[in-house]
Write an enzyme that holds these catalytic residues in place. Structure first.
Site, PDB file in Angstrom:
ATOM      1  N   CYS A   1      13.146   5.666  94.486  1.00 61.36           N
ATOM      2  CA  CYS A   1      13.340   4.256  94.185  1.00 61.36           C
ATOM      3  C   CYS A   1      12.512   3.912  92.949  1.00 61.36           C
ATOM      4  CB  CYS A   1      12.888   3.416  95.377  1.00 61.36           C
ATOM      5  SG  CYS A   1      12.937   1.670  94.962  1.00 61.36           S
TER       6      CYS A   1
ATOM      7  N   CYS B   1      19.935   1.924  97.675  1.00 62.98           N
ATOM      8  CA  CYS B   1      18.782   1.560  96.868  1.00 62.98           C
ATOM      9  C   CYS B   1      17.913   0.523  97.590  1.00 62.98           C
ATOM     10  CB  CYS B   1      19.176   1.047  95.491  1.00 62.98           C
ATOM     11  SG  CYS B   1      17.708   0.885  94.450  1.00 62.98           S
TER      12      CYS B   1
HETATM   13  C1  LIG Z   1      22.385  -2.817  92.593  1.00 65.01           C
HETATM   14  C2  LIG Z   1      22.227  -1.346  92.823  1.00 65.01           C
HETATM   15  C3  LIG Z   1      21.092  -0.686  92.361  1.00 65.01           C
HETATM   16  C4  LIG Z   1      20.935   0.669  92.567  1.00 65.01           C
HETATM   17  N1  LIG Z   1      19.827   1.290  92.056  1.00 65.01           N
HETATM   18  C5  LIG Z   1      19.676   2.627  92.201  1.00 65.01           C
HETATM   19  C6  LIG Z   1      18.585   3.303  91.602  1.00 65.01           C
HETATM   20  O1  LIG Z   1      17.762   2.700  90.912  1.00 65.01           O
HETATM   21  N2  LIG Z   1      18.467   4.637  91.796  1.00 65.01           N
HETATM   22  C7  LIG Z   1      19.389   5.360  92.509  1.00 65.01           C
HETATM   23  O2  LIG Z   1      19.248   6.574  92.622  1.00 65.01           O
HETATM   24  N3  LIG Z   1      20.445   4.734  93.095  1.00 65.01           N
HETATM   25  C8  LIG Z   1      20.613   3.398  92.954  1.00 65.01           C
HETATM   26  N4  LIG Z   1      21.698   2.758  93.518  1.00 65.01           N
HETATM   27  C9  LIG Z   1      22.520   3.473  94.524  1.00 65.01           C
HETATM   28  C10 LIG Z   1      23.580   4.398  93.949  1.00 65.01           C
HETATM   29  O3  LIG Z   1      24.391   3.730  93.025  1.00 65.01           O
HETATM   30  C11 LIG Z   1      24.403   4.932  95.113  1.00 65.01           C
HETATM   31  O4  LIG Z   1      23.539   5.484  96.067  1.00 65.01           O
HETATM   32  C12 LIG Z   1      25.402   5.976  94.668  1.00 65.01           C
HETATM   33  O5  LIG Z   1      26.355   5.379  93.834  1.00 65.01           O
HETATM   34  C13 LIG Z   1      26.068   6.603  95.887  1.00 65.01           C
HETATM   35  O6  LIG Z   1      27.132   7.408  95.511  1.00 65.01           O
HETATM   36  P1  LIG Z   1      28.409   7.552  96.491  1.00 65.01           P
HETATM   37  O7  LIG Z   1      29.340   8.479  95.806  1.00 65.01           O
HETATM   38  O8  LIG Z   1      27.975   7.857  97.849  1.00 65.01           O
HETATM   39  O9  LIG Z   1      29.029   6.089  96.551  1.00 65.01           O
HETATM   40  P2  LIG Z   1      29.725   5.291  95.374  1.00 65.01           P
HETATM   41  O10 LIG Z   1      29.150   5.685  94.066  1.00 65.01           O
HETATM   42  O11 LIG Z   1      29.650   3.853  95.770  1.00 65.01           O
HETATM   43  O12 LIG Z   1      31.229   5.788  95.394  1.00 65.01           O
HETATM   44  C14 LIG Z   1      32.047   5.730  96.530  1.00 65.01           C
HETATM   45  C15 LIG Z   1      33.493   5.746  96.035  1.00 65.01           C
HETATM   46  O13 LIG Z   1      34.352   6.001  97.144  1.00 65.01           O
HETATM   47  C16 LIG Z   1      35.507   5.187  97.025  1.00 65.01           C
HETATM   48  N5  LIG Z   1      36.107   4.998  98.354  1.00 65.01           N
HETATM   49  C17 LIG Z   1      35.662   4.214  99.378  1.00 65.01           C
HETATM   50  N6  LIG Z   1      36.489   4.304 100.424  1.00 65.01           N
HETATM   51  C18 LIG Z   1      37.477   5.166 100.065  1.00 65.01           C
HETATM   52  C19 LIG Z   1      38.639   5.659 100.727  1.00 65.01           C
HETATM   53  N7  LIG Z   1      38.943   5.278 101.974  1.00 65.01           N
HETATM   54  N8  LIG Z   1      39.456   6.518 100.056  1.00 65.01           N
HETATM   55  C20 LIG Z   1      39.155   6.922  98.787  1.00 65.01           C
HETATM   56  N9  LIG Z   1      38.063   6.470  98.107  1.00 65.01           N
HETATM   57  C21 LIG Z   1      37.230   5.608  98.753  1.00 65.01           C
HETATM   58  C22 LIG Z   1      34.994   3.904  96.407  1.00 65.01           C
HETATM   59  O14 LIG Z   1      36.056   3.241  95.738  1.00 65.01           O
HETATM   60  C23 LIG Z   1      33.919   4.416  95.433  1.00 65.01           C
HETATM   61  O15 LIG Z   1      34.461   4.626  94.151  1.00 65.01           O
HETATM   62  C24 LIG Z   1      21.920   1.407  93.286  1.00 65.01           C
HETATM   63  C25 LIG Z   1      23.077   0.746  93.736  1.00 65.01           C
HETATM   64  C26 LIG Z   1      23.246  -0.602  93.496  1.00 65.01           C
HETATM   65  C27 LIG Z   1      24.514  -1.301  93.964  1.00 65.01           C
END
Ligand SMILES: Cc1cc2nc3c(=O)[nH]c(=O)nc-3n(C[C@H](O)[C@H](O)[C@H](O)COP(=O)(O)OP(=O)(O)OC[C@H]3O[C@@H](n4cnc5c(N)ncnc54)[C@H](O)[C@@H]3O)c2cc1C
Length: 496
Positions: free
Chosen positions: A440, A234
């Site tokens: 965003c 983000c």
């Molecule tokens: C403050 C903030 C504001 C945001 N605002 C927005 C917004 O307005 N709009 C938007 O679209 N997005 C926003 N986002 C971004 C969005 O939340 C992320 O892009 C999204 O969660 C990504 O998904 P992901 O599955 O890649 O990662 P995540 O949702 O972070 O999940 C990754 C998971 O993998 C697990 N993991 C890590 N390593 C391992 C391992 N070795 N083995 C097993 N599991 C593991 C972690 O525990 C976690 O649960 C924001 C994020 C934050 C922090």
């Protein structure tokens, strides 16, 4: 009643009614989408490749990571590969709706608003291994877990997200967040299911307001908001905190109050010389939003390298360009670029941590080995298939693609990944292409969002009839009241 507030109330009441009538069913959610002119906003327009193909092959699929991308991939593949043995390796009992952390900071959500049990999101028929992957071994089609030994697969989906690297800033650690005027909205613990950054930043808003009330224009408080020089999830969140905390001083936050913003000076410190990488959105921020506040100085090419919490001093690596000698032939001044360490005192500082790929991926053969993408999952920018290991795909923040670490991007990765993985299982070439979509919802003040949507090519608005560079209350209302239920009940079920 003010027109803007009245519209908020109407939208809020409509959404709450839908959600409260026995939980939001898919039908309700679809009604809501219709009522609001489409589900596109924030999490993106209906994707260009809604996956439709399926496979009945009895293959073993392992998905690593139970966040936004991992749960979406699990839900989608459960449907399109019904005979597959699907294993989700995810240590987290709780799932966080991370975009809600900014509304927590703004005093509009609490932590319980953004949490759900992961068990309620994982589809039936999926084997859930509550564990972490320590080693990826794609040459032998297996992963090693911390407690459950080796798990083999025919196909692998990497969805581990990224990790924070507070310690890359000298003197900084996540334990300092919430102390000595330091805040950081990003801080969360996905395994414990806590969003400390949201809680602490809400208090930081209140403390800042109290300090500004006691200050004066002659003797103002100094606030610094930072953005690191690494890719971040983000990319707009550092500015969301900048604008909302300043607007809170103008009395527009949930606690109201008089306008004390003249008693504060803000510095926004970041790498580069623009506020936003896409010119249309940058123009609004530079020409309208920054001047609207009147107390923000954009300090470009200032990257936080060191912090002294006791004395409240932050040290930045500044790239400075100065005029050199005049060149008679070229009829212009030579530009001399130098780097300097610049100390700045603060009363309040919002630190956005440097971010990097999770170690287990970065240290594995799956990672990009050199260049600016080093450590991130190596994949084809279009198909999301690993470039060397063709039975491996990725989704979400871990992807080594040039644009977009957002939930909105992950929502667009979902159908591409599904379609392409099914094709590969069926022995076909992956054809669906990710267009780089990201979004965003930039909160420029309480009650207004500029919905910055873009892809590999440029702006990509879901509603082209509405100028996307205009901040609007309707995006705010939708983000605050509708997106969270859509995330839980549609995205996490693989329905959008
Ligand atoms: C403050 C903030 C504001 C945001 N605002 C927005 C917004 O307005 N709009 C938007 O679209 N997005 C926003 N986002 C971004 C969005 O939340 C992320 O892009 C999204 O969660 C990504 O998904 P992901 O599955 O890649 O990662 P995540 O949702 O972070 O999940 C990754 C998971 O993998 C697990 N993991 C890590 N390593 C391992 C391992 N070795 N083995 C097993 N599991 C593991 C972690 O525990 C976690 O649960 C924001 C994020 C934050 C922090």
């Amino acid at each position: 009643m003010d027109k803007k507030i009245e519209a908020h109330e109407v939208a809020k009441a409509a959404y709450e009614q839908l959600i409260n009538e026995g939980g939001m069913s898919r039908r309700d959610a679809l009604k809501l989408m219709g009522a609001t002119g489409g589900a596109a906003m924030f999490m993106g327009a209906p994707t260009k490749a809604e996956a439709s193909s399926s496979t009945d092959k009895k293959v073993k699929i392992v998905i690593v990571g139970g966040g936004a991308g991992g749960i979406m991939a699990t839900a989608r593949l459960r449907k399109s590969a019904p005979n597959a043995e699907i294993t989700l390796i995810a240590p987290n009992e709780t799932h966080l709706y991370q975009p809600g952390q900014v509304f927590m900071a703004a005093g509009l959500y609490t932590q319980s608003d953004i949490q759900k049990k992961n068990a309620d999101l994982i589809p039936s028929g999926v084997k859930w291994v509550k564990d972490e992957v320590t080693t990826f071994d794609p040459d032998n089609n297996k992963v090693t877990t911390a407690k459950n030994g080796d798990i083999s697969y025919d196909y692998l989906v990497v969805a581990t997200g990224l990790q924070y690297d507070y310690e890359r800033i000298e003197g900084m650690s996540k334990d300092l967040v919430g102390k000595n005027g330091i805040s950081s909205v990003y801080l969360n613990d996905p395994v414990a299911g806590t969003a400390k950054g949201g809680v602490v930043t809400a208090q930081w808003f209140r403390d800042m307001r109290k300090a500004a009330e006691a200050a004066s224009p002659e003797n103002p408080i100094h606030v610094i908001c930072t953005q690191p020089d690494t890719p971040i999830k983000c990319g707009g969140a550092p500015q969301k905190i900048l604008y909302l905390s300043d607007d809170n001083l103008r009395g527009n936050g949930p606690d109201g109050g008089s306008d004390v913003s003249k008693n504060a000076k803000f510095s926004f410190c970041k790498k580069g010389t623009t506020l936003f990488g896409v010119p249309a959105y940058n123009k609004t921020l530079v020409e309208e939003i920054t001047p609207m506040y009147g107390n923000i100085t954009d300090k470009f090419n200032h990257v936080l390298r060191k912090i002294d919490p006791e004395n409240k001093v932050a040290t930045f690596e500044a790239t400075i360009q100065k005029k050199g000698k005049y060149d008679e032939d070229l009829e212009e001044y030579e530009i001399i670029t130098s780097k300097e360490m610049v100390e700045m005192k603060y009363d309040f500082i919002h630190v956005v941590p440097p971010m990097k790929a999770v170690d287990a991926v970065a240290n594995s053969p799956l990672a990009i080995t050199k260049g600016s993408g080093k450590g991130w999952l190596e994949c084809d920018f279009d198909t999301l298939q690993h470039l060397r290991y063709k039975n491996v795909f990725g989704i979400g923040d871990i992807l080594g693609v040039p644009k977009g670490k957002t939930g909105g991007s992950a929502r667009h990765h979902g159908p591409i990944l599904e379609e392409n993985l099914v094709s590969v299982i069926e022995g076909k070439e992956p054809k669906a292409k990710f267009d780089g979509y990201t979004v965003c919802p930039l909160k420029t003040q309480y009650g207004e969002i500029m919905l910055a949507e873009f892809n590999y090519e440029g702006i990509d608005p879901s509603f082209p009839l509405l100028d996307p560079s205009r901040p609007r209350w309707i995006w705010w209302a939708f983000d605050l009241y509708a997106l969270k239920p859509m995330y839980w009940y549609l995205m996490m079920r693989g329905l959008m």
